[in-house]
Structure formats: C-alpha cells, structure tokens
Design a protein around this motif. Structure first.
Motif, PDB file in Angstrom:
ATOM      1  N   MET A   1     -17.797  -1.355   3.009  1.00  0.00           N
ATOM      2  CA  MET A   1     -18.266  -0.081   3.375  1.00  0.00           C
ATOM      3  C   MET A   1     -17.093   0.927   2.565  1.00  0.00           C
ATOM      4  SD  MET A   1     -20.227   2.080   4.309  1.00  0.00           S
ATOM      5  CE  MET A   1     -20.770   3.251   5.808  1.00  0.00           C
ATOM      6  N   THR A   2     -15.832   0.390   2.874  1.00  0.00           N
ATOM      7  CA  THR A   2     -14.781   1.095   2.140  1.00  0.00           C
ATOM      8  C   THR A   2     -14.970   1.114   0.756  1.00  0.00           C
ATOM      9  OG1 THR A   2     -13.212   0.609   3.990  1.00  0.00           O
ATOM     10  CG2 THR A   2     -12.235   1.021   1.989  1.00  0.00           C
ATOM     11  N   LYS A   3     -15.336   0.055   0.139  1.00  0.00           N
ATOM     12  CA  LYS A   3     -15.359  -0.107  -1.454  1.00  0.00           C
ATOM     13  C   LYS A   3     -16.450   0.824  -1.862  1.00  0.00           C
ATOM     14  CE  LYS A   3     -14.130  -4.860  -1.991  1.00  0.00           C
ATOM     15  NZ  LYS A   3     -14.412  -6.088  -2.702  1.00  0.00           N
ATOM     16  N   ALA A   4     -17.633   1.036  -1.013  1.00  0.00           N
ATOM     17  CA  ALA A   4     -18.853   1.879  -1.371  1.00  0.00           C
ATOM     18  C   ALA A   4     -18.260   3.137  -1.164  1.00  0.00           C
ATOM     19  CB  ALA A   4     -20.095   1.462  -0.461  1.00  0.00           C
ATOM     20  N   ALA A   5     -17.468   3.666  -0.244  1.00  0.00           N
ATOM     21  CA  ALA A   5     -17.467   4.944   0.094  1.00  0.00           C
ATOM     22  C   ALA A   5     -16.263   5.470  -1.156  1.00  0.00           C
ATOM     23  CB  ALA A   5     -16.485   5.090   1.154  1.00  0.00           C
ATOM     24  N   LYS A   6     -15.481   4.512  -1.745  1.00  0.00           N
ATOM     25  CA  LYS A   6     -14.604   4.866  -2.639  1.00  0.00           C
ATOM     26  C   LYS A   6     -15.261   4.872  -4.066  1.00  0.00           C
ATOM     27  CE  LYS A   6     -10.215   3.098  -0.759  1.00  0.00           C
ATOM     28  NZ  LYS A   6      -9.183   2.004  -0.923  1.00  0.00           N
ATOM     29  N   ALA A   7     -15.992   3.829  -4.211  1.00  0.00           N
ATOM     30  CA  ALA A   7     -16.987   3.928  -5.553  1.00  0.00           C
ATOM     31  C   ALA A   7     -17.789   5.243  -5.613  1.00  0.00           C
ATOM     32  CB  ALA A   7     -17.773   2.633  -5.666  1.00  0.00           C
ATOM     33  N   HIS A   8     -18.441   5.768  -4.697  1.00  0.00           N
ATOM     34  CA  HIS A   8     -19.199   7.152  -4.476  1.00  0.00           C
ATOM     35  C   HIS A   8     -18.544   8.117  -3.711  1.00  0.00           C
ATOM     36  CE1 HIS A   8     -22.070   4.186  -6.052  1.00  0.00           C
ATOM     37  NE2 HIS A   8     -21.926   3.429  -5.409  1.00  0.00           N
ATOM     38  N   PRO A   9     -17.619   8.856  -4.150  1.00  0.00           N
ATOM     39  CA  PRO A   9     -16.901   9.791  -3.367  1.00  0.00           C
ATOM     40  C   PRO A   9     -17.728  11.105  -3.300  1.00  0.00           C
ATOM     41  CG  PRO A   9     -15.949   9.670  -5.627  1.00  0.00           C
ATOM     42  CD  PRO A   9     -16.972   8.579  -5.522  1.00  0.00           C
ATOM     43  N   LYS A  10     -18.691  11.175  -3.880  1.00  0.00           N
ATOM     44  CA  LYS A  10     -19.844  12.562  -3.929  1.00  0.00           C
ATOM     45  C   LYS A  10     -20.843  12.330  -3.040  1.00  0.00           C
ATOM     46  CE  LYS A  10     -17.733  14.366  -7.988  1.00  0.00           C
ATOM     47  NZ  LYS A  10     -17.909  15.243  -9.314  1.00  0.00           N
ATOM     48  N   ASN A  11     -21.270  11.009  -2.732  1.00  0.00           N
ATOM     49  CA  ASN A  11     -22.313  10.769  -1.784  1.00  0.00           C
ATOM     50  C   ASN A  11     -22.025  11.141  -0.404  1.00  0.00           C
ATOM     51  OD1 ASN A  11     -24.299   9.396  -0.244  1.00  0.00           O
ATOM     52  ND2 ASN A  11     -24.503   7.931  -1.343  1.00  0.00           N
ATOM     53  N   LYS A  12     -22.511  12.411   0.174  1.00  0.00           N
ATOM     54  CA  LYS A  12     -22.236  12.920   1.431  1.00  0.00           C
ATOM     55  C   LYS A  12     -22.414  12.238   2.670  1.00  0.00           C
ATOM     56  CE  LYS A  12     -21.776  17.595  -0.499  1.00  0.00           C
ATOM     57  NZ  LYS A  12     -22.221  18.986   0.051  1.00  0.00           N
ATOM     58  N   VAL A  13     -23.681  11.576   2.533  1.00  0.00           N
ATOM     59  CA  VAL A  13     -24.360  10.712   3.644  1.00  0.00           C
ATOM     60  C   VAL A  13     -23.393   9.578   3.958  1.00  0.00           C
ATOM     61  CG1 VAL A  13     -26.279   9.325   4.249  1.00  0.00           C
ATOM     62  CG2 VAL A  13     -26.645  11.458   3.191  1.00  0.00           C
ATOM     63  N   LEU A  14     -23.104   9.025   2.593  1.00  0.00           N
ATOM     64  CA  LEU A  14     -22.286   7.714   2.624  1.00  0.00           C
ATOM     65  C   LEU A  14     -20.819   8.002   3.314  1.00  0.00           C
ATOM     66  CD1 LEU A  14     -21.697   4.531   2.075  1.00  0.00           C
ATOM     67  CD2 LEU A  14     -21.195   5.279  -0.255  1.00  0.00           C
ATOM     68  N   GLN A  15     -20.324   9.232   2.832  1.00  0.00           N
ATOM     69  CA  GLN A  15     -19.054   9.505   3.240  1.00  0.00           C
ATOM     70  C   GLN A  15     -19.049  10.004   4.798  1.00  0.00           C
ATOM     71  OE1 GLN A  15     -16.109   9.174   1.393  1.00  0.00           O
ATOM     72  NE2 GLN A  15     -17.426   8.429  -0.083  1.00  0.00           N
ATOM     73  N   ALA A  16     -20.351  10.467   5.241  1.00  0.00           N
ATOM     74  CA  ALA A  16     -20.180  10.898   6.682  1.00  0.00           C
ATOM     75  C   ALA A  16     -20.335   9.575   7.542  1.00  0.00           C
ATOM     76  CB  ALA A  16     -21.446  11.777   6.882  1.00  0.00           C
ATOM     77  N   GLU A  17     -21.206   8.776   7.035  1.00  0.00           N
ATOM     78  CA  GLU A  17     -21.379   7.360   7.664  1.00  0.00           C
ATOM     79  C   GLU A  17     -20.058   6.650   7.759  1.00  0.00           C
ATOM     80  OE1 GLU A  17     -23.373   4.467  10.194  1.00  0.00           O
ATOM     81  OE2 GLU A  17     -23.783   6.273   9.600  1.00  0.00           O
ATOM     82  N   TYR A  18     -19.360   6.540   6.686  1.00  0.00           N
ATOM     83  CA  TYR A  18     -18.103   5.812   6.564  1.00  0.00           C
ATOM     84  C   TYR A  18     -16.900   6.573   7.678  1.00  0.00           C
ATOM     85  CZ  TYR A  18     -13.593   4.319   4.969  1.00  0.00           C
ATOM     86  OH  TYR A  18     -12.074   3.690   4.727  1.00  0.00           O
ATOM     87  N   ARG A  19     -16.894   8.028   7.681  1.00  0.00           N
ATOM     88  CA  ARG A  19     -16.088   8.498   8.538  1.00  0.00           C
ATOM     89  C   ARG A  19     -16.505   8.213  10.256  1.00  0.00           C
ATOM     90  NH1 ARG A  19     -16.584  12.501   4.867  1.00  0.00           N
ATOM     91  NH2 ARG A  19     -18.105  13.753   6.161  1.00  0.00           N
TER      92      ARG A  19
END
Length: 95
Positions: A1-19
């Motif tokens: 998940m960390t790798k995906a969040a770093k790879a796609h910093p502008k993906n708001k849904v992914l960033q929200a789920e990561y947080r």
C-alpha cells in the motif's frame, strides 16, 4: 500500500485509504501497548495465560464460575473477546 501511495501521489482515493489504514495501524499499536501495560500490572498475559486464569477460578470457586466477582467476570469476558478476535484473524488469513 505504501508503494502504491508513493507511486500515485495525486490519487485522492488511494491517499485517503492509505491515511485511513495508517490511522488504524496506529490505533492497533496503541491498543497493543495498552494491553501489554495492563498485563504487566496484573502479572499475567490475557491470551497466553488464559488457561491458568480459568483453572484458578475453577479451583477458587469449586467449578461454579457464577460465583466470580465482577472484576473476574470482566477479565474472563475480555479474554473471550481477545480469543474470538484472534480466531477471526486466523480465519481471515491475517495471521
């Protein structure tokens, strides 16, 4: 998940789920630390020593666990809840 969040910093849904998942992780760590502190103060471990606790209560009350104090009942209920959560994690493949 960390790798995906770093790879796609502008993906708001992914960033929200990561947080959200990171907040859950932090909550679980604090719960584990609180449990460890309580175990230390009581001088017994909830899951590892549950059999000893139940056996001690059986001996103390001659097999009649309805005579347990409210504190002892609360401990037994907590042990049961922890064991149930552990079994659920095993079924879900978390452990």
């Amino acid at each position: 998940m960390t790798k995906a969040a770093k790879a796609h910093p502008k993906n708001k849904v992914l960033q929200a789920e990561y947080r959200h998942l990171d907040e859950l992780r932090a909550s679980y760590v604090w719960d584990a630390l609180d449990t460890a502190e309580i175990e230390y103060l009581q001088q017994w471990r909830f899951l590892e020593d549950k059999g000893d606790f139940i056996q001690a209560m059986m001996l103390k009350y001659h097999g009649d666990l309805t005579k347990c104090t409210d504190e002892e009942k609360a401990k037994a209920d907590y042990i049961e809840a922890l064991e149930s959560a552990k079994q659920q994690e095993i079924r879900d493949g978390v452990r």
